[in-house]
Design a protein around this motif. Structure first.
Motif, PDB file in Angstrom:
ATOM      1  N   ALA A 161       0.976  -1.516  -0.646  1.00  9.12           N
ATOM      2  CA  ALA A 161      -0.130   0.142   0.035  1.00  9.12           C
ATOM      3  C   ALA A 161       0.951   1.029   0.345  1.00  9.12           C
ATOM      4  O   ALA A 161       0.321   2.397  -0.599  1.00  9.12           O
ATOM      5  CB  ALA A 161      -1.056  -0.078   1.331  1.00  9.12           C
ATOM      6  N   LEU A 162       2.329   1.128   0.854  1.00 11.97           N
ATOM      7  CA  LEU A 162       3.367   2.737   0.412  1.00 11.97           C
ATOM      8  C   LEU A 162       4.510   1.984   0.430  1.00 11.97           C
ATOM      9  O   LEU A 162       4.781   1.024   1.256  1.00 11.97           O
ATOM     10  CB  LEU A 162       3.265   2.851   1.562  1.00 11.97           C
ATOM     11  CG  LEU A 162       3.110   4.352   1.732  1.00 11.97           C
ATOM     12  CD1 LEU A 162       2.957   5.740   1.001  1.00 11.97           C
ATOM     13  CD2 LEU A 162       3.737   5.222   2.980  1.00 11.97           C
ATOM     14  N   GLN A 218       2.380   5.820  -2.960  1.00 13.08           N
ATOM     15  CA  GLN A 218       1.211   4.672  -2.514  1.00 13.08           C
ATOM     16  C   GLN A 218       1.011   3.440  -4.240  1.00 13.08           C
ATOM     17  O   GLN A 218       1.070   3.956  -4.433  1.00 13.08           O
ATOM     18  CB  GLN A 218      -0.292   5.757  -2.967  1.00 13.08           C
ATOM     19  CG  GLN A 218      -0.229   6.086  -1.791  1.00 13.08           C
ATOM     20  CD  GLN A 218      -0.846   7.077  -0.570  1.00 13.08           C
ATOM     21  OE1 GLN A 218      -2.693   6.328  -1.161  1.00 13.08           O
ATOM     22  NE2 GLN A 218      -1.255   8.166   0.028  1.00 13.08           N
ATOM     23  N   ILE A 277       3.111  -1.716   4.331  1.00 11.33           N
ATOM     24  CA  ILE A 277       3.175   0.066   4.767  1.00 11.33           C
ATOM     25  C   ILE A 277       4.515   0.191   4.530  1.00 11.33           C
ATOM     26  O   ILE A 277       5.180  -0.226   6.036  1.00 11.33           O
ATOM     27  CB  ILE A 277       2.358   0.136   5.600  1.00 11.33           C
ATOM     28  CG1 ILE A 277       1.276   0.291   5.359  1.00 11.33           C
ATOM     29  CG2 ILE A 277       2.478   2.500   5.718  1.00 11.33           C
ATOM     30  CD1 ILE A 277      -0.025   0.868   5.840  1.00 11.33           C
ATOM     31  N   ALA A 305       1.656  10.253   3.757  1.00  9.52           N
ATOM     32  CA  ALA A 305       1.169   9.518   3.189  1.00  9.52           C
ATOM     33  C   ALA A 305       1.102   8.414   4.125  1.00  9.52           C
ATOM     34  O   ALA A 305      -0.156   7.464   4.083  1.00  9.52           O
ATOM     35  CB  ALA A 305       2.665   9.536   2.203  1.00  9.52           C
ATOM     36  N   VAL A 357      -2.692   6.407   4.909  1.00  9.83           N
ATOM     37  CA  VAL A 357      -2.248   4.690   4.723  1.00  9.83           C
ATOM     38  C   VAL A 357      -2.580   4.138   6.227  1.00  9.83           C
ATOM     39  O   VAL A 357      -3.846   3.592   5.934  1.00  9.83           O
ATOM     40  CB  VAL A 357      -1.235   4.293   3.546  1.00  9.83           C
ATOM     41  CG1 VAL A 357      -1.086   2.592   3.146  1.00  9.83           C
ATOM     42  CG2 VAL A 357      -1.805   5.121   2.555  1.00  9.83           C
TER      43      VAL A 357
END
Length: 290
Positions: free
Chosen positions: A207-208, A218, A232, A255, A259
């Motif tokens: 996701a990141l 992302q 992440i 960010a 997330v």
């Protein structure tokens, strides 16, 4: 004040032994503080480390004294009779909330933080407290690894800009997002899931991640993440990045808030671990709550 559960005597003995061994390995002794002169010394140490604005002290000696006298955790870390560290924990509805700690720069890297946490654990169990909570900056990967992987604490809540605008020498100029973690002192070792799949057996969703220029990137997210493991990533050293490239460092806060904070708020995932190479691993909640 007792926590939500009284610890069985069998857990206190090993906790005391572990705390003693950790202090010995770090070459320090830990003691509770009770007099005003010691509180002034602890205040001075906190200010040397955190470097607060002159009109916004981290803590006053008088308040430290009141907290210690009323049963809270006010402790010094000493080496050869000199205070090189200190920690304040507040009694709370959850048990003990570890609010702030400081270790002199010259003593960093000697596992004093580990010795402090094991001392807190033994101190709490001796008083029937079975849970310790604290907050940390989710962007600081070394703290994430220590808290989640080494201690086995579990993130409970993402707190956006929790303290508001910070003006101390460590955090000035950044929003004060924090992760609230809970450490169950009577639980067994936390599960260490590998970031390979969710309940469906599908590969994890990134996701990141970190882009080639250091900025957060992302990933594409499928519509339904409830059955998928989510990864992440955070920078390896956000503190150094804030000095070397402020713009890139600043981009990471919103960010991660979007997330990590968003997934935690949605309630479908549990942060289960943090890997050595800088990934938060979020697993489908039912997989670990069953």
């Amino acid at each position: 004040m007792a926590g939500p559960r009284t610890a069985p005597p069998k857990e206190l003995g090993p906790a005391l032994l572990s705390a003693e061994r950790a202090a010995l390995a770090a070459g320090v002794t830990l003691r509770e503080l009770h007099d005003l002169d010691a509180m002034r010394e602890a205040r001075d140490l906190l200010h040397r480390v955190w470097r607060p604005a002159p009109d916004n002290p981290v803590m006053t000696p008088e308040l430290l004294l009141v907290l210690a006298h009323s049963g809270s955790y006010v402790v010094a870390v000493e080496q050869d009779g000199r205070m090189i560290g200190t920690c304040l924990g507040l009694l709370s509805t959850a048990g003990l909330h570890s609010h702030i700690a400081a270790v002199d720069v010259g003593a960093v890297g000697r596992s004093i933080g580990f010795a402090l946490k094991l001392h807190q654990r033994a101190w709490s169990l001796a008083r029937g407290i079975s849970t310790i909570t604290w907050t940390y900056d989710p962007l600081v990967s070394r703290n994430a690894y220590f808290n989640l992987r080494k201690l086995g604490a579990v993130p409970a809540e993402y707190l956006p800009n929790f303290y508001g605008a910070m003006r101390d020498g460590v955090n000035a100029g950044t929003d004060s997002d924090r992760l609230l973690v809970r450490w169950d002192l009577t639980a067994g070792p936390a599960p260490r899931p590998t970031p390979d799949s969710g309940r469906t057996g599908e590969p994890p969703v990134v996701a990141l991640d970190i882009g080639p220029d250091g900025h957060p990137v992302q990933g594409e997210r499928p519509g339904d993440l409830s059955q998928r493991t989510v990864l992440i990533r955070v920078p390896p050293d956000i503190e150094a990045l804030r000095t070397s490239d402020r713009a890139v460092a600043t981009a990471w806060r919103p960010a991660v808030r979007d997330v990590l904070g968003g997934l935690m708020a949605a309630g479908q995932h549990t942060v289960t671990t943090f890997t050595r190479d800088g990934w938060y691993v979020l697993s489908p909640r039912l997989e670990f709550d069953a």
